[in-house]
Design a protein around this motif. Structure first.
Motif, PDB file in Angstrom:
ATOM      1  N   THR A  30       0.826  -1.205   0.000  1.00 43.26           N
ATOM      2  CA  THR A  30       0.000   0.000   0.000  1.00 43.26           C
ATOM      3  C   THR A  30       0.860   1.254   0.000  1.00 43.26           C
ATOM      4  N   TRP A  93      -9.901   4.488   3.073  1.00 44.48           N
ATOM      5  CA  TRP A  93      -9.322   4.925   1.792  1.00 44.48           C
ATOM      6  C   TRP A  93      -9.900   4.115   0.631  1.00 44.48           C
ATOM      7  N   LEU A  94     -10.017   2.808   0.864  1.00 50.05           N
ATOM      8  CA  LEU A  94     -10.523   1.916  -0.178  1.00 50.05           C
ATOM      9  C   LEU A  94     -11.953   2.291  -0.569  1.00 50.05           C
ATOM     10  N   VAL A  95     -12.800   2.551   0.433  1.00 51.86           N
ATOM     11  CA  VAL A  95     -14.205   2.910   0.169  1.00 51.86           C
ATOM     12  C   VAL A  95     -14.279   4.237  -0.585  1.00 51.86           C
ATOM     13  N   LEU A  97     -12.008   5.587  -2.541  1.00 50.14           N
ATOM     14  CA  LEU A  97     -11.530   5.368  -3.908  1.00 50.14           C
ATOM     15  C   LEU A  97     -12.575   4.640  -4.752  1.00 50.14           C
ATOM     16  N   ALA A  98     -13.191   3.617  -4.144  1.00 51.47           N
ATOM     17  CA  ALA A  98     -14.156   2.822  -4.894  1.00 51.47           C
ATOM     18  C   ALA A  98     -15.412   3.607  -5.230  1.00 51.47           C
ATOM     19  N   THR A  99     -15.793   4.563  -4.373  1.00 55.96           N
ATOM     20  CA  THR A  99     -17.039   5.307  -4.595  1.00 55.96           C
ATOM     21  C   THR A  99     -16.835   6.600  -5.378  1.00 55.96           C
ATOM     22  N   SER A 100     -15.722   7.277  -5.153  1.00 56.83           N
ATOM     23  CA  SER A 100     -15.503   8.562  -5.828  1.00 56.83           C
ATOM     24  C   SER A 100     -14.443   8.492  -6.926  1.00 56.83           C
ATOM     25  N   GLY A 101     -13.615   7.455  -6.880  1.00 56.55           N
ATOM     26  CA  GLY A 101     -12.561   7.311  -7.878  1.00 56.55           C
ATOM     27  C   GLY A 101     -11.352   8.184  -7.621  1.00 56.55           C
ATOM     28  N   VAL A 171      -7.070   0.237  -5.569  1.00 63.53           N
ATOM     29  CA  VAL A 171      -8.160  -0.367  -4.787  1.00 63.53           C
ATOM     30  C   VAL A 171      -7.860  -1.826  -4.484  1.00 63.53           C
ATOM     31  N   GLY A 172      -7.398  -2.566  -5.491  1.00 64.87           N
ATOM     32  CA  GLY A 172      -7.089  -3.979  -5.300  1.00 64.87           C
ATOM     33  C   GLY A 172      -5.964  -4.189  -4.308  1.00 64.87           C
ATOM     34  N   LEU A 175      -7.208  -3.606  -0.846  1.00 60.51           N
ATOM     35  CA  LEU A 175      -8.033  -4.737  -0.409  1.00 60.51           C
ATOM     36  C   LEU A 175      -7.155  -5.874   0.111  1.00 60.51           C
TER      37      LEU A 175
END
Length: 455
Positions: A30, A93-95, A97-101, A171-172, A175
Motif C-alpha cells: 500500500t 481509503w478503499l471505500v 476510492l471505490a465510490t468517488s474514484g 483499490v485492489g 483490499l
C-alpha cells in the motif's frame, strides 16, 4: 478458547511473527502504491515528504504517552487495537476510492496521522509482551526474526505492488492490505500473552497520573547510567548514520548521471543484506555478551558500510557496502533489544521502551533538516574541481558531482566507528549486562547475613 490452552512461548511468537510478516507485506504494498499515486497526482516530492511526516511525527511525539497507556492496559488488546486502526484507515481509503474514484491529499495525510498515532502504541506493547512470552535466551532471536520480516517485506512489497498495480489498481492493493491486517489480528488473538504483575503502590499512596507516567521512562533511564550511556551511543549513531543514509541515494544518482537502474541494484542488494542479517540473528541469537553485538557491531557496520560506500565510485562498491551495512543492523538491534528486555521489569517496559524509541528516532528528522543543505551548500561546492578540499580529499572520493556527498557518507562512517569504540571504552556502558541485574533475578542473601539470622 481458554487463555491457558492457547499457543504460547516461541511457538506462539512464531505465529504472531508470521502474521506480522504478512501484514508488513500488505502495508509495504500500500505504501508503494500510495507513493506512486501521490507523485502521479502532484508531480511533487514535497507531497510525499508531507505524507511521511504525517505518519512519523505523531508516532514519535506521542511515544511517552503511548508507553504509559500500554503499561495500564492489556497489551494483547493494545496490539490488536493498533492493527484494527490501521486496517480501518486503509478500508476507509478503499471505500473513498471505490465510490468517488479519487483520494484527496488531505485524506491521505489524515489517515497517516491516525495510523502514526496508533503506531506509537504498537512498539512498546509488542516489545513488552514478547518479554513475558519467550525465554530470555530467545530475545535476540525474536528481534532477528522481526528484522528479517521487515527486510523481506522491503524486497517483496515493491515487487508485488509494481506487478499488481496495473492489473488491479490501488483499490485492489488496498483490499489485499486489509486482508493482511486480518491475518495479523488472528495471529495475535489465538496466542497466549501473559500480563505482567501489577506495579506495587506503597500503602496509602496513589497511582501516578497519566502525565506523570508519561515522564517515567525518562526518569528510569536517567537513573541508570549504564542504560543511559547505551541509549546515548544508539542515539548518536542514529543521528550520524542518518546523514549517510539520506545522502546515499542522491550521491549514487549524481555519480551515475541519474541512472535509476544503478540505484535499484544497490537498494535491492542492501535489502538482501538485511534479510541475511535477520536470518543469521534469528538462528544464531547474537554474541553471548550482547553489548558486543551493539557497540562493536556499530563500529563494524560503520567501517564496512558507510566507509566502503563513501570510498567507492561505482555500483559494485556501493552494493557491497550497502549489503554489509544492512547485514549488521539486525545484529545491533537484536542485541540491544535483548539487553533492554532482560534488564527492564515487564510492568514498566511500555513506558521505558516508548521513551527509548522516542529518543532514538527523534534524531532522524533532525538529521533530515541538516543533511540536504550541508550537501548542497557545503560539501558539494568544496569537492568540485578546484574546490577548497578537492586536493585534500579528491584522492579518496574523487571530485565533481557527487564527490561532496561521498565525503559526507565517509565521514558518517568514521564517526560511527568512533561512537562504537568510545561507548565500549566506558566501563559503565561496556559492563551494562553485569552492573544491572536481570528483571527476574532472585536476590542472593549473603552468607554472613544468613548465618547471623540463624537461631
Amino acid at each position: 478458547m481458554n487463555e491457558n490452552n492457547r499457543l504460547s512461548g516461541m511457538r506462539g511468537f512464531t505465529v504472531i511473527w508470521f502474521g506480522q510478516l504478512v501484514s508488513m507485506l500488505g502495508t509495504g504494498m500500500t505504501n508503494f502504491a500510495l507513493s506512486f499515486y501521490i507523485f502521479q497526482k502532484t508531480g511533487q516530492a514535497t507531497a510525499l515528504t508531507i505524507a511521511i511526516f504525517c505518519f512519523v511525527a505523531p508516532s514519535i511525539i506521542l511515544s511517552p504517552l503511548a508507553g504509559a497507556l500500554v503499561d495500564r492496559s492489556n497489551r494483547k488488546l493494545v496490539i490488536i487495537l493498533t492493527d484494527l486502526a490501521a486496517g480501518f484507515v486503509t478500508l476507509a481509503w478503499l471505500v473513498i476510492l471505490a465510490t468517488s474514484g479519487d483520494l484527496e491529499l488531505w485524506q491521505i495525510y489524515l489517515g497517516n496521522i491516525i495510523t502514526g498515532a496508533f503506531n506509537s502504541l504498537q512498539f512498546p506493547a509488542f516489545s513488552a509482551a514478547v518479554s513475558l512470552m519467550i525465554p530470555k535466551a530467545q530475545f535476540s532471536r525474536a528481534a532477528g526474526m522481526l528484522d528479517f520480516a521487515g527486510a523481506a517485506s522491503n524486497i517483496l512489497a515493491p515487487a508485488f505492488a509494481g506487478a499488481l498495480l496495473g492489473p488491479i489498481g490501488l483499490v485492489g492493493i488496498m483490499l489485499i492490505d486489509v486482508v493482511t491486517f486480518v491475518v495479523a489480528i488472528v495471529g495475535v488473538a489465538i496466542v497466549r500473552m501473559p500480563q505482567p504483575e501489577p506495579e506495587e503502590i506503597p500503602a496509602g499512596g496513589q497511582r501516578p497520573s497519566l502525565w506523570q507516567d508519561s515522564l517515567y521512562g525518562f526518569r528510569y533511564i536517567r537513573q541508570r547510567p549504564s542504560l543511559l550511556g547505551l541509549q546515548f551511543a544508539f542515539t548518536a549513531l542514529n543521528f550520524i548514520s542518518a546523514f549517510g543514509a539520506i545522502i546515499a541515494t542522491p550521491m549514487i544518482l549524481a555519480r551515475t548521471a541519474n541512472n535509476a537502474g544503478s540505484l535499484a541494484v544497490v537498494e535491492s542488494i542492501a535489502a538482501f543484506g538485511g534479510v541475511a542479517g535477520g536470518l543469521l540473528m534469528s538462528t544464531w541469537g547474537g554474541p553471548k555478551r550482547k553489548v558486543k553485538g551493539v557497540l562493536l557491531g556499530m563500529s563494524a557496520e560503520s567501517i564496512l558500510g558507510p566507509v566502503v560506500i563513501g570510498l567507492s565510485r561505482a555500483v559494485p562498491g556501493w552494493a557491497i557496502g550497502s549489503f554489509l551495512s544492512q547485514f549488521f543492523i539486525p545484529i545491533i538491534n537484536g542485541s540491544n533489544q535483548a539487553i533492554w528486555q532482560s534488564k527492564v521489569p515487564p510492568a514498566v517496559q511500555g513506558r521505558v521502551f516508548a521513551t527509548r524509541r522516542m529518543i532514538a528516532q527523534i534524531s532522524f528528522p533532525v538529521a533530515v533538516l541538516f543533511a540536504g543543505p550541508l550537501a548542497d551548500r557545503v560539501f558539494e561546492p568544496v569537492m568540485n574541481s578546484g574546490g577548497v578540499f578537492a586536493a585534500l580529499f579528491g584522492p579518496l572520493v574523487g571530485t565533481g558531482a557527487g564527490a561532496g556527498m561521498s565525503l559526507m557518507v565517509l565521514f558518517s562512517g568514521l564517526l560511527g566507528i568512533a561512537v562504537g569504540l568510545i561507548g565500549y571504552s566506558i566501563p559503565a556502558v561496556r559492563n551494562v549486562e553485569t552492573i544491572l541485574p536481570d528483571f527476574d533475578a532472585t536476590p542472593v542473601v549473603p552468607a554472613a547475613t544468613a548465618a547471623e539470622a540463624a537461631p
